[in-house]
Design a protein around this motif. Structure first.
Motif, mmCIF file in Angstrom:
data_model
loop_
_atom_site.group_PDB
_atom_site.id
_atom_site.type_symbol
_atom_site.label_atom_id
_atom_site.label_comp_id
_atom_site.label_asym_id
_atom_site.label_seq_id
_atom_site.Cartn_x
_atom_site.Cartn_y
_atom_site.Cartn_z
ATOM 1 N N UNK A 30 13.029 1.659 11.079
ATOM 2 C CA UNK A 30 12.876 2.049 9.676
ATOM 3 C C UNK A 30 11.612 2.882 9.527
ATOM 4 N N UNK A 31 11.752 4.054 8.963
ATOM 5 C CA UNK A 31 10.595 4.927 8.761
ATOM 6 C C UNK A 31 9.757 4.404 7.602
ATOM 7 N N UNK A 32 8.488 4.214 7.854
ATOM 8 C CA UNK A 32 7.584 3.730 6.811
ATOM 9 C C UNK A 32 7.163 4.883 5.916
ATOM 10 N N UNK A 33 7.212 4.699 4.603
ATOM 11 C CA UNK A 33 6.772 5.770 3.707
ATOM 12 C C UNK A 33 5.267 5.994 3.824
ATOM 13 N N UNK A 34 4.852 7.226 3.658
ATOM 14 C CA UNK A 34 3.413 7.535 3.661
ATOM 15 C C UNK A 34 2.876 7.302 2.259
ATOM 16 N N UNK A 35 1.930 6.394 2.145
ATOM 17 C CA UNK A 35 1.419 5.989 0.837
ATOM 18 C C UNK A 35 -0.082 6.245 0.753
ATOM 19 N N UNK A 36 -0.542 6.429 -0.459
ATOM 20 C CA UNK A 36 -1.981 6.524 -0.721
ATOM 21 C C UNK A 36 -2.328 5.554 -1.826
ATOM 22 N N UNK A 37 -3.528 5.021 -1.769
ATOM 23 C CA UNK A 37 -3.961 4.072 -2.788
ATOM 24 C C UNK A 37 -5.475 4.085 -2.889
ATOM 25 N N UNK A 38 -5.959 3.995 -4.102
ATOM 26 C CA UNK A 38 -7.397 3.894 -4.335
ATOM 27 C C UNK A 38 -7.787 2.482 -4.751
ATOM 28 N N UNK A 39 -6.857 1.547 -4.611
ATOM 29 C CA UNK A 39 -7.113 0.162 -5.033
ATOM 30 C C UNK A 39 -8.230 -0.457 -4.199
ATOM 31 N N UNK A 40 -9.110 -1.162 -4.875
ATOM 32 C CA UNK A 40 -10.182 -1.876 -4.176
ATOM 33 C C UNK A 40 -10.119 -3.367 -4.476
ATOM 34 N N UNK A 41 -9.106 -3.782 -5.243
ATOM 35 C CA UNK A 41 -8.939 -5.191 -5.569
ATOM 36 C C UNK A 41 -7.466 -5.550 -5.443
ATOM 37 N N UNK A 42 -7.206 -6.847 -5.288
ATOM 38 C CA UNK A 42 -5.828 -7.319 -5.169
ATOM 39 C C UNK A 42 -5.043 -7.008 -6.431
ATOM 40 N N UNK A 43 -5.680 -7.197 -7.595
ATOM 41 C CA UNK A 43 -5.001 -6.941 -8.859
ATOM 42 C C UNK A 43 -4.507 -5.508 -8.971
ATOM 43 N N UNK A 44 -5.366 -4.554 -8.622
ATOM 44 C CA UNK A 44 -4.983 -3.147 -8.706
ATOM 45 C C UNK A 44 -3.922 -2.809 -7.661
ATOM 46 N N UNK A 45 -4.017 -3.433 -6.490
ATOM 47 C CA UNK A 45 -3.027 -3.194 -5.442
ATOM 48 C C UNK A 45 -1.642 -3.670 -5.887
ATOM 49 N N UNK A 46 -1.590 -4.874 -6.449
ATOM 50 C CA UNK A 46 -0.312 -5.420 -6.899
ATOM 51 C C UNK A 46 0.257 -4.614 -8.071
ATOM 52 N N UNK A 47 -0.630 -4.181 -8.968
ATOM 53 C CA UNK A 47 -0.171 -3.390 -10.111
ATOM 54 C C UNK A 47 0.433 -2.067 -9.648
ATOM 55 N N UNK A 48 -0.212 -1.425 -8.688
ATOM 56 C CA UNK A 48 0.329 -0.165 -8.182
ATOM 57 C C UNK A 48 1.685 -0.378 -7.524
ATOM 58 N N UNK A 49 1.794 -1.419 -6.704
ATOM 59 C CA UNK A 49 3.065 -1.672 -6.014
ATOM 60 C C UNK A 49 4.171 -2.049 -6.992
ATOM 61 N N UNK A 50 3.826 -2.753 -8.045
ATOM 62 C CA UNK A 50 4.815 -3.203 -9.035
ATOM 63 C C UNK A 50 5.476 -2.027 -9.742
ATOM 64 N N UNK A 51 4.757 -0.921 -9.852
ATOM 65 C CA UNK A 51 5.293 0.247 -10.562
ATOM 66 C C UNK A 51 6.137 1.160 -9.666
ATOM 67 N N UNK A 52 6.210 0.859 -8.386
ATOM 68 C CA UNK A 52 6.884 1.752 -7.434
ATOM 69 C C UNK A 52 8.335 1.305 -7.208
#
Length: 308
Positions: A30-52
């Motif tokens: 399975x090809x992994x998508x190329x992602x970028x993120x500026x998250x520096x906290x778990x909350x921001x990381x989860x919020x970004x992933x939730x919108x995808x």
């Protein structure tokens, strides 16, 4: 068994894929998508992933036929500075795959992390405690924290200092071990987490296929080598023994200088620290589950030395 492997063409992923095939399992690359993120906290990381939603759905469809999903994708740069690409590959992708696994209703998910998340801790273990020391280790630690916060059935598998015959880090180890810089802190008998890619691949497949599914964090077990035996295998001769106090002073100074330059030298300094002092491992789940370690790291290093 059908295993979906993300990062199947990479250093770890290709070894895992070969081991799965050797044991008679079917592999879905399975090809992994190329992602970028500026998250520096778990909350921001989860919020970004939730919108995808679109990315999660696409991943879910690509792994739907699998019995187990193994995420071996990521950026394995132990030096350098933090970047959106590093966080995307090592943290956001892990969370995104976990969400896709839930949507696809796959019952087992193995995420290959790194023991670097525990940094210079005296003992590497299977706790949630992390002491990241560099941009790379922080990105891997953030990925672990995101997976833990999801409360999914993810297995976080921490790989140690993995060596392979054609890996640049292994070539660098061979060069140092063959030079006058080859040295250990007295007495030179400390265990080291330096390991082989073949042993890691076998452990990943064990975690993916063992009847009683592991939970939480599992650590790649020790291959029985010491700081001296690793350098002897890589360099063909015994290393110099240095006073432990002098080594610790040099490391403190090195980390302080590296901090002034944005941690650019943290990766190389950490490798010197491992060369001198090693690190103990408490891989409890491997022992409990009946995994038998195949100690191949010395042979791997000897072969790398003979092909330099």
């Amino acid at each position: 068994m059908i295993a979906a492997v993300l990062g199947a063409t990479g250093f770890v992923g290709s070894a895992v894929t070969n081991e799965l095939t050797k044991q008679g399992h079917t592999v879905m690359r399975v090809k992994a998508p190329r992602l970028v993120s500026t998250a520096v906290s778990v909350g921001k990381l989860l919020a970004q992933s939730h919108s995808m939603h679109a990315e999660i759905q696409a991943l879910a469809e690509s792994i739907a036929a699998a019995d187990v999903v193994i995420n071996a994708a990521g950026l394995a740069t132990s030096g350098g500075q933090s970047s959106p690409e590093l966080t995307g590959a090592n943290a956001l992708l892990a969370v995104l795959v976990a969400r896709a696994v839930t949507v696809a209703d796959v019952q087992r998910f193995i995420h290959v992390s790194s023991a670097a998340v525990q940094g210079p801790s005296t003992v590497l273990d299977e706790s949630t405690d992390t002491t990241p020391f560099s941009a790379y280790s922080r990105s891997k630690a953030l990925g672990e924290q995101g997976l833990t916060a999801l409360a999914s059935n993810t297995v976080i598998l921490r790989a140690t200092s993995v060596q392979g015959q054609n890996r640049p880090t292994t070539a660098a180890l061979v060069r140092i071990a063959s030079s006058p810089l080859s040295s250990v802190a007295t007495p030179g008998t400390a265990p080291t987490p330096v390991s082989s890619i073949s042993s890691l691949a076998a452990f990943v497949v064990h975690a993916a296929t063992v009847q009683q599914q592991p939970v939480g964090i599992v650590l790649q077990p020790w291959e029985g080598v010491t700081v001296t035996s690793v350098l002897r295998a890589a360099g063909g001769r015994d290393p110099l023994r240095l006073p432990a106090g002098l080594c610790r002073l040099a490391l403190r100074t090195g980390y302080a200088v590296s901090t002034l330059f944005g941690e650019r030298l943290h990766g190389p300094i950490r490798r010197v620290e491992l060369m001198w002092f090693g690190q103990r491992q408490e891989a409890l789940w491997a022992a409990r589950s009946g995994f038998v370690v195949r100690p191949c790291v010395e042979l791997t290093l000897e072969r790398a030395r003979s092909h330099r």
